[in-house]
Structure formats: C-alpha cells, structure tokens
Design a protein around this motif. Structure first.
Motif, PDB file in Angstrom:
ATOM      1  N   ILE A 136     123.722  52.536  15.220  1.00 52.71           N
ATOM      2  CA  ILE A 136     122.324  52.820  14.943  1.00 52.71           C
ATOM      3  C   ILE A 136     121.889  53.957  15.863  1.00 52.71           C
ATOM      4  O   ILE A 136     122.445  54.152  16.934  1.00 52.71           O
ATOM      5  CB  ILE A 136     121.438  51.577  15.143  1.00 52.71           C
ATOM      6  N   ILE A 137     120.876  54.723  15.450  1.00 49.62           N
ATOM      7  CA  ILE A 137     120.546  55.932  16.206  1.00 49.62           C
ATOM      8  C   ILE A 137     119.565  55.671  17.337  1.00 49.62           C
ATOM      9  O   ILE A 137     119.450  56.468  18.260  1.00 49.62           O
ATOM     10  CB  ILE A 137     120.033  57.040  15.288  1.00 49.62           C
ATOM     11  N   VAL A 168     126.857  48.907  12.752  1.00 48.37           N
ATOM     12  CA  VAL A 168     126.610  48.344  11.426  1.00 48.37           C
ATOM     13  C   VAL A 168     127.814  48.651  10.538  1.00 48.37           C
ATOM     14  O   VAL A 168     128.337  49.768  10.553  1.00 48.37           O
ATOM     15  CB  VAL A 168     125.336  48.945  10.797  1.00 48.37           C
ATOM     16  N   LYS A 169     128.239  47.657   9.760  1.00 48.65           N
ATOM     17  CA  LYS A 169     129.342  47.873   8.819  1.00 48.65           C
ATOM     18  C   LYS A 169     128.867  48.724   7.650  1.00 48.65           C
ATOM     19  O   LYS A 169     127.760  48.547   7.142  1.00 48.65           O
ATOM     20  CB  LYS A 169     129.879  46.530   8.324  1.00 48.65           C
ATOM     21  N   LEU A 170     129.728  49.642   7.220  1.00 51.11           N
ATOM     22  CA  LEU A 170     129.381  50.607   6.184  1.00 51.11           C
ATOM     23  C   LEU A 170     129.872  50.156   4.810  1.00 51.11           C
ATOM     24  O   LEU A 170     130.836  49.394   4.699  1.00 51.11           O
ATOM     25  CB  LEU A 170     130.007  51.968   6.527  1.00 51.11           C
ATOM     26  N   PRO A 171     129.227  50.637   3.736  1.00 59.44           N
ATOM     27  CA  PRO A 171     129.657  50.279   2.381  1.00 59.44           C
ATOM     28  C   PRO A 171     131.106  50.694   2.118  1.00 59.44           C
ATOM     29  O   PRO A 171     131.510  51.820   2.441  1.00 59.44           O
ATOM     30  CB  PRO A 171     128.685  51.072   1.490  1.00 59.44           C
ATOM     31  N   ASP A 172     131.872  49.807   1.523  1.00 58.04           N
ATOM     32  CA  ASP A 172     133.288  50.070   1.277  1.00 58.04           C
ATOM     33  C   ASP A 172     133.523  51.176   0.259  1.00 58.04           C
ATOM     34  O   ASP A 172     134.567  51.837   0.286  1.00 58.04           O
ATOM     35  CB  ASP A 172     133.983  48.787   0.795  1.00 58.04           C
ATOM     36  N   HIS A 173     132.569  51.387  -0.667  1.00 53.56           N
ATOM     37  CA  HIS A 173     132.819  52.332  -1.760  1.00 53.56           C
ATOM     38  C   HIS A 173     132.592  53.793  -1.368  1.00 53.56           C
ATOM     39  O   HIS A 173     132.925  54.697  -2.126  1.00 53.56           O
ATOM     40  CB  HIS A 173     131.921  51.993  -2.961  1.00 53.56           C
ATOM     41  N   GLY A 222     114.729  53.880  11.630  1.00 53.45           N
ATOM     42  CA  GLY A 222     114.499  52.479  11.304  1.00 53.45           C
ATOM     43  C   GLY A 222     115.327  51.593  12.203  1.00 53.45           C
ATOM     44  O   GLY A 222     116.107  52.074  13.032  1.00 53.45           O
ATOM     45  N   SER A 223     115.173  50.315  12.036  1.00 57.40           N
ATOM     46  CA  SER A 223     115.888  49.351  12.873  1.00 57.40           C
ATOM     47  C   SER A 223     117.310  49.117  12.359  1.00 57.40           C
ATOM     48  O   SER A 223     117.690  49.571  11.273  1.00 57.40           O
ATOM     49  CB  SER A 223     115.140  48.021  12.875  1.00 57.40           C
ATOM     50  N   LYS A 224     118.073  48.355  13.116  1.00 62.25           N
ATOM     51  CA  LYS A 224     119.401  47.954  12.660  1.00 62.25           C
ATOM     52  C   LYS A 224     119.286  47.144  11.370  1.00 62.25           C
ATOM     53  O   LYS A 224     120.093  47.316  10.446  1.00 62.25           O
ATOM     54  CB  LYS A 224     120.108  47.119  13.734  1.00 62.25           C
ATOM     55  N   TYR A 225     118.274  46.283  11.291  1.00 64.75           N
ATOM     56  CA  TYR A 225     118.080  45.490  10.079  1.00 64.75           C
ATOM     57  C   TYR A 225     117.793  46.384   8.876  1.00 64.75           C
ATOM     58  O   TYR A 225     118.255  46.121   7.762  1.00 64.75           O
ATOM     59  CB  TYR A 225     116.948  44.485  10.266  1.00 64.75           C
ATOM     60  N   ASP A 226     117.014  47.462   9.090  1.00 62.78           N
ATOM     61  CA  ASP A 226     116.760  48.422   8.011  1.00 62.78           C
ATOM     62  C   ASP A 226     118.061  49.066   7.538  1.00 62.78           C
ATOM     63  O   ASP A 226     118.289  49.237   6.333  1.00 62.78           O
ATOM     64  CB  ASP A 226     115.795  49.517   8.477  1.00 62.78           C
ATOM     65  N   MET A 227     118.899  49.425   8.487  1.00 62.50           N
ATOM     66  CA  MET A 227     120.176  50.049   8.134  1.00 62.50           C
ATOM     67  C   MET A 227     121.062  49.078   7.366  1.00 62.50           C
ATOM     68  O   MET A 227     121.731  49.457   6.386  1.00 62.50           O
ATOM     69  CB  MET A 227     120.884  50.554   9.390  1.00 62.50           C
ATOM     70  N   GLU A 228     121.078  47.825   7.786  1.00 67.43           N
ATOM     71  CA  GLU A 228     121.862  46.827   7.059  1.00 67.43           C
ATOM     72  C   GLU A 228     121.325  46.639   5.641  1.00 67.43           C
ATOM     73  O   GLU A 228     122.108  46.498   4.684  1.00 67.43           O
ATOM     74  CB  GLU A 228     121.849  45.502   7.823  1.00 67.43           C
TER      75      GLU A 228
END
Length: 348
Positions: free
Chosen positions: A99-100, A135-140, A296-302
């Motif tokens: 997260i930034i 944060v884990k990133l989308p696999d696709h 945004g927050s970590k939750y926003d990123m998730e």
C-alpha cells in the motif's frame, strides 16, 4: 524463512540536486534491510508504475516533506521470495503490492506515511515490507498491469465512489488516475466526460473507447465549465475527478450538480490562492461535497482487487509506455513532460 542468496538490491534514489540540468535520480546498489523481521516479507519486484507524483518529487515539487535521497516510486508489483517466521497471511510465491500509505490500513488511522516521501519507495529490484502493508494482486493480471493498482487504481476507486448507472462523471486529464477512473466508470455504467488541453489526446481516447461514446472538452477554453453544463442539460456532473487544484477547482464546482461531489485527487496546476477567491460562495451555492482523495486504505485496495478479479477486468488499454528499469530517468522525464496517455511502467 529467509533467502540467503539475496542480500543487496539496486534502487533509484533522488539526488536532491535541483540545479538546472542536474541528474534528478541515480541508480545505487545497497544492502537490503536483513535479516527479515519475523512479520516481514522480501519481495522481488517485476514492475514499477510511475505517477506524476514521482516526477514531482524527483524535481523537488512535492508540497509535503520528503526525506533526503529517498527511493522514488509508490506503485510496484512483485513476488514474495522470503518471509519471516511469524508471517501468517503470505507465503513464498504470492503476487503482492505494498500500500502507498503504510499507516492507512482500515481508514481510521490518524497518521500518514507515504512511500517515496516519509519513507523509501519501491523503485528497486527488491523491497521489504511488513505483511500488514502488502496486498495480494489479481491472478489474471500480468505484472505490468498489476503495478498500476496501488496508487492510480486505488485513487480512482476512491474518487468515483458513488458512480453508477445513469450518473455523469467528469474526469480531468489523461494520466494514470484519469484513465483508471474512466475504466471503472464505464464498468459501473456511468457516463464519462473527459477533459484535456490536447485535442489530439481526446481524439485518441474517443477512438480507443468508441461505444458508448465519451464526451470530451478542451479546458484551454476559459469557459469549459459552461460546456460541461451544456453537455449535462444544465444539471452538471454528479462527480468530478479534479486534478488541477487552485486553477480549476472553482470551475469544477460550478459544473457539479447541486449536492454533487468533487473528488480532489491532484494539484497539477499552479497553486495560486487568488484563484480560489470564489470558493466559499460557490461551494455553498452549489451545495458541493468536496472530498480530498489521498489514494485509499489497504481495505480499499483489497476491495478494488476483488472487483477487478470478479470481472477479470484487463488493464492493458491504460498502459501508455513501458521502459526498462535501467531507463528510469528517461521514464520520469517523460511523465514530467506530461506526454503520456495512461500509465508509464518500468519493467524489471
């Protein structure tokens, strides 16, 4: 679990030399902060996405304090290659991004610690972070697309909250946040009005996204806000993604519907307080909600990653140019000159 074979990294640090013609960033080799703390992870970086903020920091223009000789960059995607022995949520091989704002996890925190300002950023081939900051990133998504998520993606996600079918969103500019916001608005069924000072850029965007058509306005026209009102039948935009700051904020409010939202995401213009003389009467008259967007927050990123994964949304069309890691100086200058339409990436 530690990786004894990886002890050093290459990183681009700010030189802090702001004399004309001087090199703004330099590539250094340095020891990694090892051994890993029990709750930290070592990440091998595969892509770094640039933002205007990076070029601004490199050139000494950030309006907030920056630590000396900081590592540039706040958008990166990489693979976990080692973890501390108390890490619970990650494992080796996970695709992650930090997260930034490392103090902004739930959205209720009162502190702030921005990458590339309050602490070192991510323009390096290896980075180390606490597991709670990753944060884990989308696999696709490939590495290049995934690297756009932490700053541009989360900022856009936060800025357009409230957009949906039938809503009109005015997006200013054609940089990374703007293009990400455009993608999210179209996915949400909102109508987009895009503004730029370049008719050529606007034409390229219209060609890229032909259906439904994107309405465009050139803000070199001093009365551009009146054109927005005309395009919206006199009602104004429901949400404005505001990029300019002082030079454009009052006009943005004047073309926001009464009770609408202006999301202040940037400060690209010359920040002259005299240009805000009409701010108070305008914000009261239009009943505008002005919200500051600090990504945004970590939750926003998730939440954003979950949304992108559920729809398997591709981001290839918002990538402007990919530079090799060794050409970071050229990439930063490219962004500083505002030549991009979308995101500029460093590939490692």
């Amino acid at each position: 679990m530690s990786d004894s074979q990886t002890t050093h990294r290459q990183a681009w640090r700010r030189t802090d030399d702001l004399t004309p013609g001087a090199t703004r960033i330099k590539l250094v080799e340095e020891a990694l902060p090892l051994p890993l703390d029990p709750t930290s992870a070592l990440v091998k970086v595969y892509a770094v996405a640039l933002n205007y903020r990076d070029a601004n920091i490199a050139n000494g223009g950030n309006p907030w304090p920056v630590i000396p000789n900081v590592i540039l960059g706040n958008d990166a995607a990489g693979e976990v290659i080692a973890i501390g022995d108390k890490v619970k949520t990650l494992q080796v091989g996970d695709r992650v991004a930090p997260i930034i704002d490392t103090e902004y996890v739930s959205g209720r925190e009162i502190g702030r610690s921005w990458l590339a300002a309050n602490e070192d950023g991510v323009m390096a081939d290896h980075i180390v972070f606490e597991e709670t900051k990753l944060v884990k990133l989308p696999d696709h998504l490939d590495w290049i697309s995934a690297a756009t998520i932490p700053c541009a993606g989360v900022t856009a996600w936060s800025a357009i909250k409230g957009a949906g079918p039938g809503k009109t969103v005015l997006i200013q500019g054609t940089g990374g946040v703007s293009m990400f916001a455009l993608k999210l608005c179209r996915a949400a069924g909102a109508r987009v009005i895009l503004s730029s000072s370049s008719d050529e850029k606007l034409a390229q965007i219209q060609k890229r996204y032909p259906a439904p058509p994107i309405l465009t306005v050139n803000y070199k026209n001093s009365d551009w806000h009146e054109e927005i009102m005309r395009l919206t039948g006199g009602a104004g935009a429901d949400i404005v993604v505001e990029n300019g700051g002082a030079p454009s904020l009052v006009q943005s409010m004047k073309c926001t519907r009464r009770g609408g939202i202006v999301s202040q995401v940037g400060y690209l213009g010359n920040q002259d307080p005299a240009q805000l003389s009409e701010l108070i009467p305008t914000i009261i008259d239009r009943r505008v909600v002005l919200r500051g967007i600090n990504a945004g927050s970590k939750y926003d990123m998730e939440d954003l990653c979950a949304a992108l994964s559920a729809s398997e949304t591709k981001l290839d069309d918002i990538i402007d140019k990919v530079f090799p890691f060794s050409e970071a100086e050229e990439a930063v200058q490219y962004v500083w000159e505002g030549r991009q339409i979308g995101k500029v990436i460093l590939r490692l």
